[in-house]
Design a protein around this motif. Structure first.
Motif, PDB file in Angstrom:
ATOM      1  N   ALA A 146      67.001  43.645  26.118  1.00 27.09           N
ATOM      2  CA  ALA A 146      67.349  42.729  25.045  1.00 27.09           C
ATOM      3  C   ALA A 146      67.696  41.432  25.630  1.00 27.09           C
ATOM      4  CB  ALA A 146      68.894  43.196  24.491  1.00 27.09           C
ATOM      5  N   LEU A 147      68.464  41.365  26.816  1.00 28.48           N
ATOM      6  CA  LEU A 147      68.681  39.901  27.475  1.00 28.48           C
ATOM      7  C   LEU A 147      67.532  38.987  27.861  1.00 28.48           C
ATOM      8  CD1 LEU A 147      70.709  38.173  29.075  1.00 28.48           C
ATOM      9  CD2 LEU A 147      70.468  39.634  30.980  1.00 28.48           C
ATOM     10  N   ARG A 148      66.578  39.661  28.304  1.00 28.93           N
ATOM     11  CA  ARG A 148      65.100  38.977  28.609  1.00 28.93           C
ATOM     12  C   ARG A 148      64.686  38.401  27.367  1.00 28.93           C
ATOM     13  NH1 ARG A 148      61.259  40.207  32.650  1.00 28.93           N
ATOM     14  NH2 ARG A 148      59.531  38.695  32.447  1.00 28.93           N
ATOM     15  N   ALA A 149      64.488  39.369  26.356  1.00 26.04           N
ATOM     16  CA  ALA A 149      64.000  38.818  25.178  1.00 26.04           C
ATOM     17  C   ALA A 149      64.709  37.519  24.446  1.00 26.04           C
ATOM     18  CB  ALA A 149      63.892  39.895  24.194  1.00 26.04           C
ATOM     19  N   ARG A 167      66.662  35.459  26.050  1.00 29.70           N
ATOM     20  CA  ARG A 167      66.533  34.486  26.775  1.00 29.70           C
ATOM     21  C   ARG A 167      65.399  33.503  26.760  1.00 29.70           C
ATOM     22  NH1 ARG A 167      69.445  35.974  32.615  1.00 29.70           N
ATOM     23  NH2 ARG A 167      71.518  35.788  32.378  1.00 29.70           N
ATOM     24  N   GLU A 168      64.419  34.376  26.662  1.00 30.53           N
ATOM     25  CA  GLU A 168      63.069  33.799  26.684  1.00 30.53           C
ATOM     26  C   GLU A 168      62.422  33.156  25.002  1.00 30.53           C
ATOM     27  OE1 GLU A 168      59.973  36.192  28.657  1.00 30.53           O
ATOM     28  OE2 GLU A 168      61.232  36.058  30.509  1.00 30.53           O
ATOM     29  N   HIS A 169      63.068  33.813  24.302  1.00 35.00           N
ATOM     30  CA  HIS A 169      62.483  33.673  22.631  1.00 35.00           C
ATOM     31  C   HIS A 169      63.355  32.767  21.693  1.00 35.00           C
ATOM     32  CE1 HIS A 169      58.721  35.789  23.618  1.00 35.00           C
ATOM     33  NE2 HIS A 169      59.393  36.431  24.086  1.00 35.00           N
ATOM     34  N   VAL A 170      64.647  32.775  22.038  1.00 32.98           N
ATOM     35  CA  VAL A 170      65.620  32.069  21.065  1.00 32.98           C
ATOM     36  C   VAL A 170      65.846  30.551  21.668  1.00 32.98           C
ATOM     37  CG1 VAL A 170      68.113  32.175  20.243  1.00 32.98           C
ATOM     38  CG2 VAL A 170      66.764  34.295  20.600  1.00 32.98           C
ATOM     39  N   TYR A 171      65.799  29.785  20.687  1.00 33.82           N
ATOM     40  CA  TYR A 171      66.041  28.341  21.216  1.00 33.82           C
ATOM     41  C   TYR A 171      66.789  27.578  20.020  1.00 33.82           C
ATOM     42  CZ  TYR A 171      62.042  28.280  18.026  1.00 33.82           C
ATOM     43  OH  TYR A 171      60.993  28.705  16.984  1.00 33.82           O
ATOM     44  N   VAL A 218      59.424  43.005  20.386  1.00 38.57           N
ATOM     45  CA  VAL A 218      60.082  44.284  20.658  1.00 38.57           C
ATOM     46  C   VAL A 218      60.829  44.632  21.696  1.00 38.57           C
ATOM     47  CG1 VAL A 218      59.473  46.690  20.748  1.00 38.57           C
ATOM     48  CG2 VAL A 218      58.172  44.960  19.158  1.00 38.57           C
ATOM     49  N   ILE A 219      61.884  44.880  21.718  1.00 35.89           N
ATOM     50  CA  ILE A 219      62.874  45.531  22.813  1.00 35.89           C
ATOM     51  C   ILE A 219      63.285  46.858  22.727  1.00 35.89           C
ATOM     52  CG2 ILE A 219      63.966  43.236  23.137  1.00 35.89           C
ATOM     53  CD1 ILE A 219      66.158  44.148  21.450  1.00 35.89           C
ATOM     54  N   ALA A 220      63.120  47.576  23.874  1.00 39.19           N
ATOM     55  CA  ALA A 220      63.270  48.947  23.753  1.00 39.19           C
ATOM     56  C   ALA A 220      63.457  49.268  25.585  1.00 39.19           C
ATOM     57  CB  ALA A 220      62.149  49.687  23.300  1.00 39.19           C
TER      58      ALA A 220
END
Length: 254
Positions: free
Chosen positions: A30-33, A35-39, A138-140
């Motif tokens: 979740a953290l990685r997603a 950080r990399e996709h929300v702006y 997708v996060i899992a």
């Protein structure tokens, strides 16, 4: 008696370790997603499920620390409550019909990023929101990553069905080579009822299918509202692994 207590204690410790490992894996993905996709200015679809809980937590932290302006559209009552509880900007598809990114979980994901979703019964709203996004992320945790759908997830494809039609729909599913089971509620008598007042039929299968053709066949069955097969929706998947790392899987080129 002493041996029995020792075995029970060991089993309890193992269960706690496994639970902690899985939760840490969800958190890492979740953290990685986020950080990399929300702006700043992002119009974000917020999915459902246990991994999304961590995504909303990290989203709230990012919005606060970086001062981002993010508009959130939920896929379920659970997601809506998470957005409100974390003080994020809540919207819906009537106000924000086009989304930049959708972050959601999955019950299973294969190398082509075909997904089975709907273990929590939110497949209809999840697919509507996913279809409004330019990108689905997708996060899992590691348990959801499979070489073939059905390898890890054994409960079948969740299919949302109009209540009056569930018996004829189940008959049709059998003719497709599936094994349908009406999902029953755990804490009340009767079947599970979705946020849209429909039933859920879990269609079990024993061998891989052409998932795109099967999804089309299911959606053309009268009485079927939507399926938990997500074919061609996801762009990238983040899997939190046992060792604390994150495995990233991109959609194969066409």
């Amino acid at each position: 008696m002493i041996l029995r207590r020792t075995l029970m204690h060991t089993s309890t410790l193992f269960h706690k370790t496994m639970t902690s490992q899985v939760e840490q894996a969800k958190d890492a993905a979740a953290l990685r997603a986020v950080r990399e996709h929300v702006y700043d200015g992002c119009r974000l679809g917020v999915g459902s499920g246990s991994t999304v809980v961590y995504a909303v937590k990290h989203l709230a932290e990012l919005v606060t620390t970086a001062g981002l302006n993010v508009t959130c559209v939920p896929t379920s009552f659970q997601a809506r409550q998470l957005i409100i509880e974390h003080g994020l900007h809540l919207s819906d598809l009537s106000q924000t019909p086009e989304l930049d990114v959708v972050i959601d979980g999955a019950d299973e994901c294969d190398p082509q990023l075909n997904l089975i979703k709907g273990g929590g019964g939110c497949q209809l709203q999840e697919k509507i929101v996913a279809a409004c996004g330019k990108k689905m992320v997708v996060i899992a945790d590691y348990r959801k990553k499979s070489q073939e759908l059905g390898e890890q997830w054994k409960k079948g494809i969740p299919i949302e069905v109009v209540p009056m039609a569930y018996v004829p729909v189940m008959n049709k599913l059998r003719s497709y080579g599936l094994e349908p089971v009406l999902r029953m509620a755990q804490s009340k008598a009767g079947p599970v009822v979705t946020d849209n007042s429909n039933f859920v039929v879990d269609a079990k299968f024993t061998a891989p299918h052409n998932w795109e053709l099967l999804e089309t066949k299911l959606c053309r069955t009268p009485g079927v509202v939507e399926t938990g097969l997500f074919v061609g929706f996801a762009s990238v998947a983040y899997f939190g692994m046992k060792d604390g790392s994150v495995s990233v899987l991109h959609k194969p080129p066409v």
